[in-house]
Design a protein around this motif. Sequence first.
Motif, PDB file in Angstrom:
ATOM      1  N   ILE A  52       0.830  -1.206   0.000  1.00  0.00           N
ATOM      2  CA  ILE A  52       0.000   0.000   0.000  1.00  0.00           C
ATOM      3  C   ILE A  52       0.866   1.258   0.000  1.00  0.00           C
ATOM      4  CG2 ILE A  52      -1.664   1.323   1.364  1.00  0.00           C
ATOM      5  CD1 ILE A  52      -2.763  -1.414   2.327  1.00  0.00           C
ATOM      6  N   LEU A  53       1.914   1.281   0.819  1.00  0.00           N
ATOM      7  CA  LEU A  53       2.738   2.476   0.952  1.00  0.00           C
ATOM      8  C   LEU A  53       3.683   2.663  -0.237  1.00  0.00           C
ATOM      9  CD1 LEU A  53       3.492   4.845   2.829  1.00  0.00           C
ATOM     10  CD2 LEU A  53       5.268   3.378   3.801  1.00  0.00           C
ATOM     11  N   LEU A  54       4.394   1.600  -0.609  1.00  0.00           N
ATOM     12  CA  LEU A  54       5.383   1.693  -1.678  1.00  0.00           C
ATOM     13  C   LEU A  54       4.778   1.376  -3.044  1.00  0.00           C
ATOM     14  CD1 LEU A  54       8.258   1.933  -2.771  1.00  0.00           C
ATOM     15  CD2 LEU A  54       8.658  -0.439  -2.068  1.00  0.00           C
ATOM     16  N   GLY A  55       4.066   0.251  -3.130  1.00  0.00           N
ATOM     17  CA  GLY A  55       3.542  -0.169  -4.427  1.00  0.00           C
ATOM     18  C   GLY A  55       2.465   0.751  -4.966  1.00  0.00           C
ATOM     19  N   TYR A  56       1.525   1.145  -4.102  1.00  0.00           N
ATOM     20  CA  TYR A  56       0.421   1.996  -4.542  1.00  0.00           C
ATOM     21  C   TYR A  56       0.787   3.480  -4.540  1.00  0.00           C
ATOM     22  CZ  TYR A  56      -2.663  -2.080  -3.938  1.00  0.00           C
ATOM     23  OH  TYR A  56      -3.261  -3.316  -4.024  1.00  0.00           O
ATOM     24  N   THR A  57       1.443   3.941  -3.458  1.00  0.00           N
ATOM     25  CA  THR A  57       1.658   5.378  -3.274  1.00  0.00           C
ATOM     26  C   THR A  57       3.062   5.832  -3.653  1.00  0.00           C
ATOM     27  OG1 THR A  57       0.233   5.047  -1.327  1.00  0.00           O
ATOM     28  CG2 THR A  57       1.048   7.251  -1.682  1.00  0.00           C
ATOM     29  N   GLY A 170      -8.706  -6.786   1.296  1.00  0.00           N
ATOM     30  CA  GLY A 170      -8.863  -5.342   1.398  1.00  0.00           C
ATOM     31  C   GLY A 170      -7.880  -4.590   0.523  1.00  0.00           C
ATOM     32  N   ALA A 171      -6.625  -5.054   0.473  1.00  0.00           N
ATOM     33  CA  ALA A 171      -5.625  -4.397  -0.374  1.00  0.00           C
ATOM     34  C   ALA A 171      -5.984  -4.533  -1.849  1.00  0.00           C
ATOM     35  CB  ALA A 171      -4.246  -4.990  -0.109  1.00  0.00           C
ATOM     36  N   ASN A 172      -6.542  -5.694  -2.222  1.00  0.00           N
ATOM     37  CA  ASN A 172      -6.989  -5.882  -3.609  1.00  0.00           C
ATOM     38  C   ASN A 172      -8.116  -4.924  -3.961  1.00  0.00           C
ATOM     39  OD1 ASN A 172      -5.629  -7.763  -5.285  1.00  0.00           O
ATOM     40  ND2 ASN A 172      -6.290  -9.440  -3.976  1.00  0.00           N
ATOM     41  N   ARG A 173      -9.090  -4.808  -3.063  1.00  0.00           N
ATOM     42  CA  ARG A 173     -10.218  -3.910  -3.318  1.00  0.00           C
ATOM     43  C   ARG A 173      -9.761  -2.451  -3.314  1.00  0.00           C
ATOM     44  NH1 ARG A 173     -15.430  -5.924  -2.759  1.00  0.00           N
ATOM     45  NH2 ARG A 173     -15.967  -3.838  -3.548  1.00  0.00           N
ATOM     46  N   LEU A 174      -8.820  -2.140  -2.441  1.00  0.00           N
ATOM     47  CA  LEU A 174      -8.315  -0.775  -2.357  1.00  0.00           C
ATOM     48  C   LEU A 174      -7.649  -0.341  -3.656  1.00  0.00           C
ATOM     49  CD1 LEU A 174      -7.713   1.724  -0.523  1.00  0.00           C
ATOM     50  CD2 LEU A 174      -5.560   0.590   0.080  1.00  0.00           C
ATOM     51  N   ILE A 179      -9.713   5.707  -3.431  1.00  0.00           N
ATOM     52  CA  ILE A 179      -8.520   5.964  -2.625  1.00  0.00           C
ATOM     53  C   ILE A 179      -7.290   5.354  -3.287  1.00  0.00           C
ATOM     54  CG2 ILE A 179      -7.410   5.501  -0.400  1.00  0.00           C
ATOM     55  CD1 ILE A 179     -10.174   5.570   0.880  1.00  0.00           C
ATOM     56  N   GLY A 180      -7.432   4.116  -3.770  1.00  0.00           N
ATOM     57  CA  GLY A 180      -6.303   3.458  -4.420  1.00  0.00           C
ATOM     58  C   GLY A 180      -5.857   4.182  -5.676  1.00  0.00           C
ATOM     59  N   LEU A 181      -6.802   4.669  -6.461  1.00  0.00           N
ATOM     60  CA  LEU A 181      -6.452   5.414  -7.672  1.00  0.00           C
ATOM     61  C   LEU A 181      -5.758   6.725  -7.326  1.00  0.00           C
ATOM     62  CD1 LEU A 181      -9.660   4.804  -9.825  1.00  0.00           C
ATOM     63  CD2 LEU A 181      -7.424   3.700 -10.055  1.00  0.00           C
ATOM     64  N   ALA A 182      -6.185   7.352  -6.213  1.00  0.00           N
ATOM     65  CA  ALA A 182      -5.503   8.571  -5.751  1.00  0.00           C
ATOM     66  C   ALA A 182      -4.073   8.247  -5.328  1.00  0.00           C
ATOM     67  CB  ALA A 182      -6.280   9.195  -4.588  1.00  0.00           C
ATOM     68  N   PHE A 183      -3.900   7.120  -4.616  1.00  0.00           N
ATOM     69  CA  PHE A 183      -2.553   6.684  -4.244  1.00  0.00           C
ATOM     70  C   PHE A 183      -1.670   6.525  -5.485  1.00  0.00           C
ATOM     71  CE2 PHE A 183      -3.978   4.340  -0.111  1.00  0.00           C
ATOM     72  CZ  PHE A 183      -4.090   5.556   0.533  1.00  0.00           C
ATOM     73  N   LYS A 184      -2.198   5.860  -6.491  1.00  0.00           N
ATOM     74  CA  LYS A 184      -1.409   5.586  -7.696  1.00  0.00           C
ATOM     75  C   LYS A 184      -1.114   6.856  -8.476  1.00  0.00           C
ATOM     76  CE  LYS A 184      -3.221   0.893  -8.079  1.00  0.00           C
ATOM     77  NZ  LYS A 184      -4.066  -0.040  -8.861  1.00  0.00           N
ATOM     78  N   ALA A 185      -2.035   7.799  -8.452  1.00  0.00           N
ATOM     79  CA  ALA A 185      -1.788   9.079  -9.109  1.00  0.00           C
ATOM     80  C   ALA A 185      -0.621   9.807  -8.443  1.00  0.00           C
ATOM     81  CB  ALA A 185      -3.053   9.945  -9.063  1.00  0.00           C
TER      82      ALA A 185
END
Length: 308
Positions: A52-57, A170-174, A179-185
């Motif tokens: 979540i912290l490194l991979g997504y954000t 939960g991480a898959n759904r996120l 929120i997940g798309l915002a992290f990736k942006a």
Amino acid sequence: MKTKITDLLKGKFIYLIFGVLAVLPIIGLPSYQFYMIERGMQNALVVLSLVILLGYTGQLSLGHAGLVAVGAYSYGIMCTILGLPPVVALIISPVLTAIVGVILGFPSFKLKGPFLVVITIAFGEIVRILVLNAVDITGGPYGMKGYPVLFSDTAMHYFMLILVFLATFGANRLSNSYIGLAFKAIREDEVAAELMGVNVRKFKLLSFVISAFLAGLSGVLFANLTGYLNPDSFASDTSAAYLLMVVIGGMTSPVGAVLSALLVTALPELLRFLQDWRMIIYGLILFIYVRFYQVINIESLKKLFKRR
């Protein structure tokens, strides 16, 4: 098309992994091997927090061993010194660790890349030194023991399995949520994300909070598995091991994170028969995998599985 081997770890593959883990107590394993599998599940929560912290954000942290220590020691302190029931300590400890994650997340507003890494390394060392010197509270170099555990061995296994499954789900759904798309942006380009209306500070902080909560929960499980806490268990090389796991599993793959945590945790023990050569072969295997795993043709493997 060539891609990472962890692309296979999608769909129903997750049910196969957790199905195997669910039947292990029924099959019966030697106690030490069973313990290593449980340690792998405990590590999986930390690796998921890094997904979540490194991979997504895109926020690299080498201080997650410090967050695990906060969760573990807060559980031990609440049970022994404050006399709280283990279930209450289980609930409060990850929340306290999440609050610490807020503090750790503030430097990410101004720092990035190697500067943020240095801050997280410093945080991990600060936590370890505080634990080492607070002898009256944590036991210092002598360690902490004597606190109650949540469940017996089999019940603890299934409790951990449920927690890891929920965290993976939960991480898959996120990943595909707002929120997940915002992290990736933010991961791709902070300036562009800000221009598109993403509150970069808010979502960076949220990423640190979620990640810290999972790391604190992992710390509680670590305390229950070992029955003994020592500052050496939370040194900087432990944070590096967590980073290695998330890289091997695929930084954006929750299921890959679980599988890599299980494999990397168990691998040194599987190689124990090599005695003095064990860690050399262990390092060599990891080096070869990290060097070549991106050039495996996954599409051909998928076709092979479909034929079977």
